[in-house]
Design an enzyme around this catalytic site. Sequence first.
Site, mmCIF file in Angstrom:
data_model
loop_
_atom_site.group_PDB
_atom_site.id
_atom_site.type_symbol
_atom_site.label_atom_id
_atom_site.label_comp_id
_atom_site.label_asym_id
_atom_site.label_seq_id
_atom_site.Cartn_x
_atom_site.Cartn_y
_atom_site.Cartn_z
ATOM 1 C CE LYS A 105 -33.836 -0.639 -23.065
ATOM 2 N NZ LYS A 105 -35.256 -0.610 -23.531
ATOM 3 C CG ASN A 106 -35.592 3.116 -22.140
ATOM 4 O OD1 ASN A 106 -35.762 2.143 -22.876
ATOM 5 N ND2 ASN A 106 -35.639 3.027 -20.825
ATOM 6 C CB CYS A 130 -39.681 -6.925 -20.001
ATOM 7 S SG CYS A 130 -37.926 -6.867 -20.385
ATOM 8 N NE ARG A 173 -44.137 -3.142 -20.477
ATOM 9 C CZ ARG A 173 -42.846 -3.226 -20.817
ATOM 10 N NH1 ARG A 173 -42.007 -2.286 -20.456
ATOM 11 N NH2 ARG A 173 -42.394 -4.234 -21.523
ATOM 12 C CG ASP A 222 -36.579 0.840 -16.378
ATOM 13 O OD1 ASP A 222 -37.508 0.028 -16.188
ATOM 14 O OD2 ASP A 222 -36.375 1.381 -17.479
ATOM 15 N NE ARG A 259 -35.773 -6.282 -24.856
ATOM 16 C CZ ARG A 259 -36.603 -5.708 -23.994
ATOM 17 N NH1 ARG A 259 -36.881 -6.286 -22.837
ATOM 18 N NH2 ARG A 259 -37.147 -4.537 -24.270
#
Length: 420
Positions: free
Chosen positions: A24-25, A118, A123, A307, A399
């Site tokens: 995903k990232n 999230c 951030r 993560d 997600r």
Amino acid sequence: MEKLVIRGDRDLRLKGEVRVSGAKNAVLPAIAASLLTSEQLRLSNIPHVKDVETILTLIAELGGSYEIAGDTVSLRVPKIRSDEASYELVRAMRASILVLGPLLARFGKAVVALPGGCAIGSRPIDLHIAGLQKLGATISLEHGYIQAQADRLHGAVIEFERKTVTGTENLLMAAALAKGETILKNCAMEPEVADLAVLLNKMGAKIDWVDEDTARVRGVKELGGATHDIIPDRIETGTFLVAGALTAGDCLVRGIVPENVGNIIDKLRASGATVETEGETALRVVGSRDVRAQDITTSPYPGFPTDMQAQFMVLLTQAAGTSIITETIFDRRFSHVNELVRLGASIEVQGDKAVVKGKTPLSGAEVVATDLRASAALVLAGLVAAGETTVTEIEHLDRGYERFEEKLRGLGASIERAGT
């Protein structure tokens, strides 16, 4: 709203094979890179997750088009219909900020809402803004939006004050079309950043690494199309490895890049699990009922990933002794602790540290998913909790994990998705 219902078993042993999806990232910045060219970008091994849907919707709103066939998406942005990334989309996913650099570099203007995502702590995007200003952009913040303009960006020497993944990615994309040479120092070195650089070079960019965290970008006038395979998801890899270790199982995790999860492997072995490579693209984990306590500190790659913090916390609830987890990346990433305590865990938060006392038997209860990785952690906890665990607000899970419950069922878990 949907929920996951897990029928746990303290004696459960997950067994079998599971294949990891694309990262995903890595796919999110790759999709944002489609804004840098009028030609077609073809990306394969994409995960079918909500964040991908969100950024594709954003690209379409800006004027692009896309087609999905299986695990491949073809994108094209010949021109833009709008230079505004709306709050409605950006608030759902922080990675939407990745359109800022490409829009500014190619079209000279970008209006992007301040990001959401999230609720795992502050951030800030100050490093994105400071870097783009050094490249010659004029930027202001008005009514919750970043307003950026530049006739053409120009090269500069930029040193990030701290490691930033999306900041590095945004500046790599912006500098690719800037006039002259840009030097980016103290870059984030996550595999997803390196994967983006590979894609940009396929598109005609001139990026090379002077050393492990310094990139030299020689700007070009325009970029072209490319075909690119997205790297496997290292966080999904780690999640399934922890699932195998947690249940004293025997699981083969396929379709991965072992060197991208080296720190995760080290911590699993320290916990008592056996982790071995099977060929070049698979890892086998064999767990133990005698989990060992250990201390973990999150840090930028190649350190232990933030993560994976929540998933390892679940594993350490089953360790004999006291473990201390120190979170150095995000300042509010222990929201899952209260939910794990509801399941019977003994965890105390002390500032940036969580003290986990084991071994504690877990028992099923209804818990609330507070963010993406916390969602996965609560599901893992439910696997070894006696009785039924219900995880609500699983839109966070969707997600970033593709067919998560289906993959776990393939390993022997009893888990179902239900409506509310």
